[in-house]
Enzyme design. Structure first.
Site, PDB file in Angstrom:
ATOM      1  CG  HIS A 254      -2.681  -4.226 -14.978  1.00 22.03           C
ATOM      2  ND1 HIS A 254      -3.817  -4.540 -15.704  1.00 22.03           N
ATOM      3  CD2 HIS A 254      -2.054  -5.404 -14.715  1.00 22.03           C
ATOM      4  CE1 HIS A 254      -3.861  -5.852 -15.876  1.00 22.03           C
ATOM      5  NE2 HIS A 254      -2.813  -6.391 -15.299  1.00 22.03           N
ATOM      6  CD  GLU A 308       3.266  -7.844 -14.228  1.00 24.28           C
ATOM      7  OE1 GLU A 308       2.809  -6.808 -13.688  1.00 24.28           O
ATOM      8  OE2 GLU A 308       2.650  -8.488 -15.096  1.00 24.28           O
TER       9      GLU A 308
END
Length: 373
Positions: A254, A308
């Site tokens: 991320h 995700e």
């Protein structure tokens, strides 16, 4: 003038909506931990919190729920616009088009007020569900007043009332994805709002930013990756080969978080309850092997599971088609986008950054006759 590629490390404004603490893996809305909100609140309460700054009392929540339910139906003109789209149009394109049409047909959706925010947030799921039904040759379903915001979305998509487990999972998903600081789509929306444009235009612009695979398009790519791996036995060789060829593992790493994404932890637990046992064990095996091999291939990079990965697992388990993962993300994030528009307008200044010049110059054309009319 020094520049920062991708605005890395640049503070572009102030917000009191969500705090993303990437180094320690913590996210909060209005000071409340995302874990506590996912455990104890409903999506409607979180929307109220983002817009109003406080969680609602039972009386305020009842009034807010009634107002939200009353705003779910979309003008018939929006449905007619959706009918004109190709049945294989990308759902995010359909959402962008439908939301834009809504702004033209429903003036209050343009207002930079809570009324405008509600007009959009309540109707985005209806637009999405209507397009999904139309592309399958089915008539859109009217919203139900006896279901919560997220559960009603599932009903309008599938025609089936969601189970208690499905309704709980999709509501938690909506809470977890409602806001996340100055991400690309939110910042895009705030830029549009800073020009004194309208709420609907800001949200349509945010939808366009979310569509990209580096932002909201990742969950569907996670599902493609999992389907390509296929089995627990294939996890290690498939991931090892992907890393050896420099391919990116979807659902890991991320831009902000240098610890596990706190939303991933909650979604992992949700997935364990709504996914079939053998499927969940497969997802866990892929996650475990991916984290191990990433650390071996890129030691010290602090690459962890992100939102995700288990978003894809949860959305797949509740019955959503893969190309509706990102649009569902948008349906949740509309609450945050509109909250940021409200915050921007409360203390507005046109967002207009400088750029570092890297071109040639000064230059001249030289001797040449002027162009004349």
């Amino acid at each position: 003038m020094a520049s920062s590629k991708g605005l890395e490390g640049i503070v572009a404004g102030n917000t009191s909506l969500s705090l993303v603490e990437g180094e320690i893996g913590r996210l909060s809305y209005r000071g409340y931990s995302i874990r506590e909100l996912a455990e104890k609140a409903t999506y409607e309460e979180v929307v109220y919190l983002l817009w109003q700054g406080e969680l609602p009392t039972p009386e305020q929540l009842a009034e807010f729920n009634a107002r939200s339910v009353a705003e779910r139906a979309v003008p018939e003109g929006v449905i007619e616009v959706l009918r004109l789209l190709a049945p294989d149009a990308a759902p995010m394109d359909a959402l962008r088009t439908g939301a834009s049409a809504l702004g033209s047909l429903l003036p209050k959706a343009q207002g930079t007020t809570i009324e405008g925010a509600l007009a959009l947030t309540a109707r985005i799921p209806t637009i999405l569900a209507a397009y999904h039904r139309l592309r399958q040759g089915q008539a859109p379903l009217a919203p139900r007043s006896d279901l919560g915001h997220a559960a009603n979305y599932l009903y309008m998509l599938t025609g089936n009332e969601p189970t208690a487990a499905q309704a709980y999972a999709i509501d938690r998903y909506f809470i977890l994805l409602a806001d996340h600081g100055f991400n690309a789509s939110t910042f895009t929306g705030r830029i549009v709002a800073s020009t004194l444009s309208d709420m609907c235009s800001a949200v349509v612009a945010a939808i366009g930013a979310l569509k990209g695979p580096l932002h909201g398009g990742a969950p569907s790519e996670v599902l493609k990756m999992l389907n390509a791996i296929g089995s627990k036995e294939n996890a290690e060789p498939w991931i090892g080969s992907a890393l050896a060829h420099g391919e990116r593992l979807m659902g890991f790493g991320h831009r902000v978080y240098k610890a596990e994404d706190p939303r991933a932890d909650v979604l992992r637990d949700l997935a364990s309850h709504v996914a079939r046992r053998e499927r969940f064990e497969f997802f866990e095996t892929v996650e475990r092997e991916a984290l191990r091999l990433l650390e071996e291939a890129k030691p010290g990079r602090r690459l962890y599971t992100n939102v995700e990965y288990y978003s894809a697992v949860v959305l797949d388990a509740v019955g959503l088609p893969g190309d509706f993962f990102t649009p569902t993300f948008a349906a949740s994030r509309t609450a945050g986008w509109t909250a940021h528009v409200l915050e921007q307008m409360a203390d507005n200044r046109l967002i207009r950054p400088h750029a570092a010049w890297v071109g040639r110059g000064p230059r001249t054309i030289g001797e040449r006759e002027p162009v004349r009319a």
